[in-house]
Design an enzyme around this catalytic site. Structure first.
Site, short mmCIF file in Angstrom:
data_model
loop_
_atom_site.label_atom_id
_atom_site.label_comp_id
_atom_site.label_asym_id
_atom_site.label_seq_id
_atom_site.Cartn_x
_atom_site.Cartn_y
_atom_site.Cartn_z
N GLU A 75 2.80 73.24 35.93
CA GLU A 75 1.72 72.24 35.92
C GLU A 75 2.00 71.12 36.92
O GLU A 75 1.07 70.56 37.51
CB GLU A 75 1.56 71.67 34.50
CG GLU A 75 1.01 72.71 33.53
CD GLU A 75 1.04 72.23 32.08
OE1 GLU A 75 2.15 71.95 31.59
OE2 GLU A 75 -0.03 72.12 31.47
N GLU A 108 3.88 78.26 26.98
CA GLU A 108 3.80 77.36 25.81
C GLU A 108 3.39 78.09 24.54
O GLU A 108 3.79 77.72 23.44
CB GLU A 108 2.82 76.22 26.09
CG GLU A 108 3.31 75.19 27.12
CD GLU A 108 2.98 75.55 28.55
OE1 GLU A 108 2.65 76.72 28.84
OE2 GLU A 108 3.08 74.64 29.41
C1 3H9 Z 1 5.86 72.67 28.12
O1 3H9 Z 1 6.19 72.71 29.26
C2 3H9 Z 1 4.73 71.84 27.59
C3 3H9 Z 1 3.86 71.29 28.69
O2 3H9 Z 1 2.82 72.21 28.98
C4 3H9 Z 1 3.15 70.03 28.24
C5 3H9 Z 1 4.02 68.86 27.86
C6 3H9 Z 1 3.23 67.60 27.55
N1 3H9 Z 1 13.71 72.25 27.52
O3 3H9 Z 1 17.25 80.28 28.51
P1 3H9 Z 1 18.54 79.88 29.09
C7 3H9 Z 1 17.91 75.17 27.88
S1 3H9 Z 1 6.70 73.53 26.96
C8 3H9 Z 1 14.96 72.01 27.09
O4 3H9 Z 1 19.77 80.27 28.37
P2 3H9 Z 1 18.06 81.57 31.36
C9 3H9 Z 1 18.29 76.29 26.94
O5 3H9 Z 1 18.16 75.90 25.60
C10 3H9 Z 1 8.00 74.31 27.83
N2 3H9 Z 1 15.97 72.89 27.23
O6 3H9 Z 1 18.68 80.31 30.62
C11 3H9 Z 1 19.71 76.55 27.35
O7 3H9 Z 1 20.51 75.55 26.74
P3 3H9 Z 1 22.01 75.88 26.24
C12 3H9 Z 1 7.53 75.52 28.54
C13 3H9 Z 1 15.70 74.04 27.84
O8 3H9 Z 1 18.54 81.48 32.75
C14 3H9 Z 1 19.71 76.28 28.86
O9 3H9 Z 1 18.55 75.48 29.09
N3 3H9 Z 1 8.66 76.18 29.15
C15 3H9 Z 1 14.42 74.36 28.30
O10 3H9 Z 1 18.30 82.79 30.56
C16 3H9 Z 1 19.60 77.54 29.69
O11 3H9 Z 1 18.48 78.30 29.24
C17 3H9 Z 1 9.33 77.16 28.53
O12 3H9 Z 1 9.00 77.56 27.44
C18 3H9 Z 1 13.40 73.39 28.13
N4 3H9 Z 1 12.14 73.61 28.56
O13 3H9 Z 1 16.49 81.34 31.35
C19 3H9 Z 1 10.48 77.76 29.31
N5 3H9 Z 1 14.44 75.60 28.86
O14 3H9 Z 1 22.73 76.30 27.48
C20 3H9 Z 1 11.67 77.87 28.43
C21 3H9 Z 1 15.70 76.03 28.74
O15 3H9 Z 1 22.45 74.60 25.64
N6 3H9 Z 1 12.85 78.33 29.12
N7 3H9 Z 1 16.47 75.10 28.13
O16 3H9 Z 1 21.84 77.00 25.25
C22 3H9 Z 1 13.03 79.62 29.50
O17 3H9 Z 1 12.20 80.48 29.35
C23 3H9 Z 1 14.38 79.97 30.08
O18 3H9 Z 1 15.27 78.94 29.74
C24 3H9 Z 1 14.41 80.14 31.61
C25 3H9 Z 1 15.90 80.30 32.06
C26 3H9 Z 1 13.62 81.38 32.00
C27 3H9 Z 1 13.86 78.94 32.31
#
Ligand code: 3H9
Length: 699
Positions: A111, A131
């Site tokens: 976004e 999301e």
């Molecule tokens: C959103 O964006 C809402 C908006 O539309 C509006 C807002 C007003 N936040 O998965 P990994 C941490 S909602 C905080 O193991 P990978 C994760 O917990 C969001 N922490 O790595 C982990 O921590 P730890 C929409 C986050 O390489 C570390 O980062 N976005 C977030 O296998 C590494 O992550 C999503 O839903 C976060 N957003 O995969 C994307 N993301 O090491 C969510 C990750 O302490 N994320 N962490 O366990 C993912 O899908 C995967 O993390 C990603 C990397 C593909 C990015």
């Protein structure tokens, strides 16, 4: 010449001539936490007040662009500035702003890109609006800007599926302006120069009109009413995307309200618990130490399970030796694996040109001696202790020193199996769930003698296979099947006492299970439970009410469910219909036992079933079979079709509270004090007010 101004610890500005680069640096995934939001807004304001900055380019440091809003902030009091407001500041910037996206630009991260005036993707980039997987909708302009750039169908598709879209597809659909190769900073500088030269056009996304497509909106809304009536977010997504016809301010207001509505639901809390839970299960000391190298795997047994395990290993790029005793069995295994791999190709999980190479990594064999050089053996044969012991004794003689010897047993004692080897340190349980190449759960069962590097290898394997590895201790059924064995009895008691199997299934499907327990039994094969009941008959506690009469009698007719065409349901093509003869059996059993059937409401069915599940889950945590409540939750979400939006049985238990659960168990115990016993842990929690979430934190 360049100089760097740090706005705060996450955001910096670098000037290179007339170009201003804004760098986001918030490891590990550059989430838009408060400092990022604040810093971005300030940076744009600073640069708009600076006549020398002719173009602004935003990029991110590290392995990925922004992966979204900071999920850890959700459910806490808001910390301004809000993300949509920051993005409006970017979109309204007088100085053109472009963005360079690499890695994954997800949710709020994508976004952010949409709010800039041109977007460059770096080869390999994937964008998405995930999301929905958190029980939310894109809440920072995604529902307003994607329709303007790529149309309503694409916006609905992305926001409702949460799927990752490749840079190529995003370019074709108009979501990106260019796809380049190179380091983000270099690409940002080059693109900024093109803006200055007039060769990269810029424009405000909100100035575009959303192409009309009422039909897509209506068809999707109708489909969701039919298929996902119980979920909140999907319907809100359609509502918000519909508002993309409106001017920006009004459209964003609709999106904001929908986002806040979703944020307040228990569904959001459950899904975020599952998001962090999926990661927390491997955040244990046992997963972290050094692991052994695994390049070649032996799988013993070419049945559904063994073939699924072999498929999963092959898809992860491992070499596999598949061992069977008879040529027909081996051929059947190879055929199943080939079918599975072809299925992966047709579902887009494996590129077609990789198919032959993957299959070439499979070596079928009729000789266990061919396992001499494998790094790991996974035994997946019949669930019989003497058979397994014989195999492990032979493996001990055949396998090279240091090879890991794993059993895929669902309930047998790993320690007893390990006694047949001279190397109990190399033995562990790796319990896959069927179909093993699809289901994501892997229970990693620690034997009394399992070496730390063998356990760590189990976790490393889970990661390699893209599975969710959960540590379990030895007991009958480990975490999942032990709890299942307990609460399945409730389903049987409900039927004995008056509910129809189809009513029990429907009530639990309405609660959110993919399938009710009788449909699951029919699918898995009723003969499996029958065998288990026979195995346990000798040791059954006579004080316990027997739950198997109906199922036993159905099996005695040769009706094992789907595979025989009959079970609790009949399967004559099309949807399952209740088997009238099974209903006759139920009536007969009730009258033999002198039971006068009574009516159960759907609510009572769910309450009893869930209370039984939670009670045994609490005991599993209490005696250490599972390390923490979250481990039980993830076993159920990833292995047993537990509704993700409810977070898992013990996350759900917290929504009821220990006091209510204890009161229920005491009430049910008046009918059956043997089955309904209050677990000591739950009793303690009711007294102290502690929750399972508290236990997770103590961890
Ligand atoms: C959103 O964006 C809402 C908006 O539309 C509006 C807002 C007003 N936040 O998965 P990994 C941490 S909602 C905080 O193991 P990978 C994760 O917990 C969001 N922490 O790595 C982990 O921590 P730890 C929409 C986050 O390489 C570390 O980062 N976005 C977030 O296998 C590494 O992550 C999503 O839903 C976060 N957003 O995969 C994307 N993301 O090491 C969510 C990750 O302490 N994320 N962490 O366990 C993912 O899908 C995967 O993390 C990603 C990397 C593909 C990015």
């Amino acid at each position: 010449m360049s100089d760097i101004l740090k706005i705060n610890e996450r955001i910096s500005i670098e000037r290179v001539g007339d170009v201003a680069l804004i760098c986001i640096d918030n490891p590990p995934v550059n989430a838009t936490g408060q400092a990022v939001r604040q810093g971005l807004q300030e940076a744009i304001e600073v640069l708009n007040a600076d006549a020398q900055a002719q173009v602004i380019a935003i990029y991110a440091a590290g392995r990925t662009f922004v992966a979204g809003a900071d999920i850890r902030e959700f459910g806490k009091p808001p910390m301004p500035p809000a993300l949509p407001d920051v993005f409006n500041v970017i979109e309204d910037s007088q100085t053109p702003v472009i963005s360079v996206l690499h890695g994954t630009a997800l949710g709020g991260g994508f976004e952010l890109g949409l709010a800039t005036h041109a977007r460059i993707g770096i080869e390999g980039l994937r964008v998405g609006l995930p999301e929905i997987n958190l029980g939310l909708l894109p809440g920072a302009g995604g529902t307003q800007r994607v329709p303007r750039l790529a149309g309503i169908p694409m916006a609905l598709d992305m926001a409702l599926s949460g799927r990752m879209v490749s840079a190529r597809e995003a370019l074709e659909k108009g979501l990106l302006d260019r796809v380049e190769t190179g380091a983000p900073r270099d690409v940002a500088l080059a693109a900024a120069a093109q803006v200055l030269a007039g060769t990269l056009p810029t424009r405000r996304t909100c100035d575009l009109a959303t192409p009309k497509d009422d039909k897509a909106l209506e068809d999707t809304a109708a489909m969701l009413r039919a298929k996902q009536a119980h979920l909140v977010a999907p319907h809100k997504i359609v509502e918000a995307v519909r508002a993309a016809y409106l001017p920006r301010t009004e459209g964003l207001a609709v999106e904001r309200q929908a986002f806040i509505d979703c944020m307040q639901t228990p569904q959001r809390a459950g899904m975020i618990h599952a998001f962090f839970g999926e990661r927390a299960v491997s955040n244990v000391a046992e997963a972290k130490g050094p692991a052994r190298d695994i390049g070649k795997v032996g799988v013993i047994g070419g049945g559904t399970m063994g073939s699924g395990i072999a498929t999963s290993c092959l898809l992860a790029g491992l070499d596999v030796v598949l061992v069977e005793v008879a040529p027909e069995g081996l051929q059947r295994g190879v055929d199943t694996i080939t079918k599975n791999i072809d299925g992966a190709v047709s579902r887009g999980k494996l590129p077609a040109d990789k198919r032959d190479g993957v299959l070439a990594a499979l070596t079928p064999s009729l000789k266990m001696e061919d396992l001499g050089d494998v790094d790991l053996v996974i035994e997946a044969v019949f669930e019989q202790m003497d058979v397994k012991k014989d195999i492990f004794g032979r493996l001990d003689r055949i396998c090279k020193p240091g090879a890991i010897l794993a059993s895929n047993t669902s309930y047998l004692d790993i320690n007893e199996i390990a006694t047949c080897t001279q190397r109990p340190q190399d033995v562990l349980g790796l319990h896959f769930f069927s179909p093993a190449h699809v289901m994501r759960l892997l229970e990693i069962v620690q034997g009394a003698g399992t070496a730390p590097d063998v356990l760590a290898s189990g976790f490393a394997l889970a990661k390699r296979l893209k599975k969710v590895g959960v540590l379990a201790q030895v007991c009958d059924g480990f975490i999942g099947n032990r709890i299942l064995a307990h609460y399945s009895q409730t389903a049987s008691y409900l039927v004995l006492d008056g509910a129809a199997p189809a009513q029990v299934d429907a009530a639990l499907e309405a609660f959110g299970f993919a399938m009710g327990p009788h449909k699951v039994g029919d699918l898995a094969g009723l003969d499996i439970g029958w065998m288990t009941r026979k195995r346990k008959a000798a040791t059954r506690n006579p004080a316990e009410r027997y739950a198997g009469d109906v199922a036993d009698r159905i099996c005695e007719n040769g009706w094992f469910g789907r595979k025989t065409g009959r079970g609790y349901y009949n399967y004559d093509g099309g949807a399952p219909v209740p088997n009238p003869q099974a209903l006759e059996i139920i009536d007969a059993v009730r009258s033999e036992k002198g039971i006068t059937p009574r009516a159960f409401s759907d609510e009572e069915i769910v309450d009893r079933y869930m209370t039984a599940m939670i009670a045994e889950a609490a005991r599993v945590v209490e005696d250490g079979t599972a390390k923490r409540p979250v481990d039980v939750d993830m076993v159920f979400v990833f292995g047993y079709g537990f509704p993700r939006y409810r977070g898992g049985p013990l996350h759900y238990a917290d929504t009821l509270g220990a006091r209510e659960l204890v009161a229920r168990i005491q009430r049910y115990a008046q009918e059956d004090a043997q089955y309904w016993q209050v677990p000591a842990l739950l009793q303690q929690m009711a007294e102290t007010g502690k929750t399972f979430a508290d236990l997770n934190k103590e961890g």
